[in-house]
Design a protein around this motif. Structure first.
Motif, PDB file in Angstrom:
ATOM      1  N   ARG A 226      -1.063   7.661  -3.194  1.00 54.25           N
ATOM      2  CA  ARG A 226      -2.157   6.797  -3.670  1.00 54.25           C
ATOM      3  C   ARG A 226      -2.569   7.158  -5.083  1.00 54.25           C
ATOM      4  NH1 ARG A 226      -4.479   6.175   2.203  1.00 54.25           N
ATOM      5  NH2 ARG A 226      -3.436   4.198   2.649  1.00 54.25           N
TER       6      ARG A 226
ATOM      7  N   ALA B 160      -0.725  -7.796  -8.824  1.00 53.70           N
ATOM      8  CA  ALA B 160      -2.063  -7.974  -8.252  1.00 53.70           C
ATOM      9  C   ALA B 160      -3.057  -6.938  -8.767  1.00 53.70           C
ATOM     10  CB  ALA B 160      -1.981  -7.906  -6.729  1.00 53.70           C
TER      11      ALA B 160
ATOM     12  N   ALA C 208       2.465  -5.821  -6.007  1.00 51.45           N
ATOM     13  CA  ALA C 208       1.236  -5.026  -6.062  1.00 51.45           C
ATOM     14  C   ALA C 208       0.845  -4.738  -7.514  1.00 51.45           C
ATOM     15  CB  ALA C 208       1.423  -3.732  -5.277  1.00 51.45           C
ATOM     16  N   GLN C 209       1.843  -4.524  -8.363  1.00 45.73           N
ATOM     17  CA  GLN C 209       1.553  -4.329  -9.787  1.00 45.73           C
ATOM     18  C   GLN C 209       0.951  -5.596 -10.391  1.00 45.73           C
ATOM     19  OE1 GLN C 209       5.523  -2.987 -10.936  1.00 45.73           O
ATOM     20  NE2 GLN C 209       4.737  -0.921 -11.347  1.00 45.73           N
TER      21      GLN C 209
ATOM     22  N   ALA D  14      -1.956   4.580  -8.211  1.00 43.98           N
ATOM     23  CA  ALA D  14      -3.228   3.919  -8.539  1.00 43.98           C
ATOM     24  C   ALA D  14      -3.215   3.386  -9.964  1.00 43.98           C
ATOM     25  CB  ALA D  14      -4.382   4.889  -8.357  1.00 43.98           C
TER      26      ALA D  14
ATOM     27  N   THR E   8      -3.023  -3.645  -7.981  1.00 50.29           N
ATOM     28  CA  THR E   8      -3.320  -2.552  -7.043  1.00 50.29           C
ATOM     29  C   THR E   8      -2.386  -1.356  -7.211  1.00 50.29           C
ATOM     30  OG1 THR E   8      -1.954  -3.609  -5.338  1.00 50.29           O
ATOM     31  CG2 THR E   8      -4.321  -4.098  -5.322  1.00 50.29           C
ATOM     32  N   VAL E   9      -1.327  -1.520  -7.989  1.00 46.89           N
ATOM     33  CA  VAL E   9      -0.407  -0.427  -8.316  1.00 46.89           C
ATOM     34  C   VAL E   9      -0.252  -0.396  -9.829  1.00 46.89           C
ATOM     35  CG1 VAL E   9       2.007   0.361  -8.185  1.00 46.89           C
ATOM     36  CG2 VAL E   9       0.843  -0.412  -6.122  1.00 46.89           C
ATOM     37  N   ASP E  10      -0.199   0.795 -10.391  1.00 48.67           N
ATOM     38  CA  ASP E  10      -0.092   0.975 -11.842  1.00 48.67           C
ATOM     39  C   ASP E  10       1.112   0.201 -12.390  1.00 48.67           C
ATOM     40  OD1 ASP E  10       0.110   1.839 -14.458  1.00 48.67           O
ATOM     41  OD2 ASP E  10      -0.148   3.963 -13.980  1.00 48.67           O
TER      42      ASP E  10
ATOM     43  N   ASP F 147       0.869  -1.179   0.000  1.00 49.77           N
ATOM     44  CA  ASP F 147       0.000   0.000   0.000  1.00 49.77           C
ATOM     45  C   ASP F 147       0.905   1.228   0.000  1.00 49.77           C
ATOM     46  OD1 ASP F 147      -1.573   2.216   0.681  1.00 49.77           O
ATOM     47  OD2 ASP F 147      -2.838   1.070   2.055  1.00 49.77           O
TER      48      ASP F 147
END
Length: 198
Positions: free
Chosen positions: A186, A131, A128-129, A190, A133-135, A76
């Motif tokens: 964020r 998944a 996170a990318q 995003a 959740t991150v650009d 996050d």
């Protein structure tokens, strides 16, 4: 209970952290560090063979401290920036020392402590990318550098930046600057909205 030797080593590290944060590696003086630590130069050199070795030990300690405070963010980017902001505010020496690292470690290698410390965070960003959740279009290293610099700038605005806040004390409050940094992180990280196919 710590031994006298461990206590002396700890005092040397604390004094060195302050000295390096204030003057950088080149400007730091072993005499001042030893005096501040209430240790002789000979005792200091018994623990750390050189000023460079002492600087490396201080950086390794910084990495452990900051990484520990930001570990819970787990992908996050807003939470990461909030934790990093809090670390810088609670430990202003960390923020100053981080600035010196940019100047003093131009010869940093892949196994340098400050470089190794970023590997888990880069792995988090990549996960996170993956998944979603991150650009995923952002380079992980570029994103991490931007987030760190935004955090430092908002935690400790430079003199010129403080002038920009004049007339808007609410925006210059610590809470407002933290919230702005978290929101920026964020928004920056995003994922791009998927376009609707018609």
């Amino acid at each position: 209970m710590r031994s006298a030797g461990e206590a002396t080593r700890e005092r040397i590290l604390e004094a060195a952290k302050e000295e390096f944060a204030e003057r950088g590696l080149a400007g730091a003086r072993i005499n001042r560090i030893a005096e501040e630590a209430h240790a002789s130069k000979e005792r200091l050199y018994a623990y750390f063979p050189s000023k460079e070795g002492l600087f490396t030990a201080v950086v390794e300690r910084l990495v452990v401290d900051v990484s520990g405070d930001t570990a819970a963010a787990s992908g996050d980017m807003g939470a990461y920036v909030g934790s990093l902001f809090d670390n810088y505010v609670q430990n202003p020496v960390n923020a100053r020392l981080h600035d010196w690292l940019n100047f003093e470690t131009s010869d940093a290698t892949a196994d340098s402590p400050e470089v190794v410390a970023f590997t888990p965070k880069l792995d988090e960003i990549r996960a996170a990318q993956a998944a979603g959740t991150v650009d995923a279009s952002l380079d992980p290293a570029q994103l991490l550098i931007m987030l760190i610099e935004v955090t430092k700038a908002m935690a400790y605005p430079k003199a010129a930046a403080r002038q920009l806040f004049k007339g808007n004390r609410r925006a210059n409050s610590r809470a407002a600057r933290r919230a702005a940094a978290v929101d920026a992180a964020r928004r920056l990280s995003a994922p791009a909205p998927t376009s609707l196919v018609t």
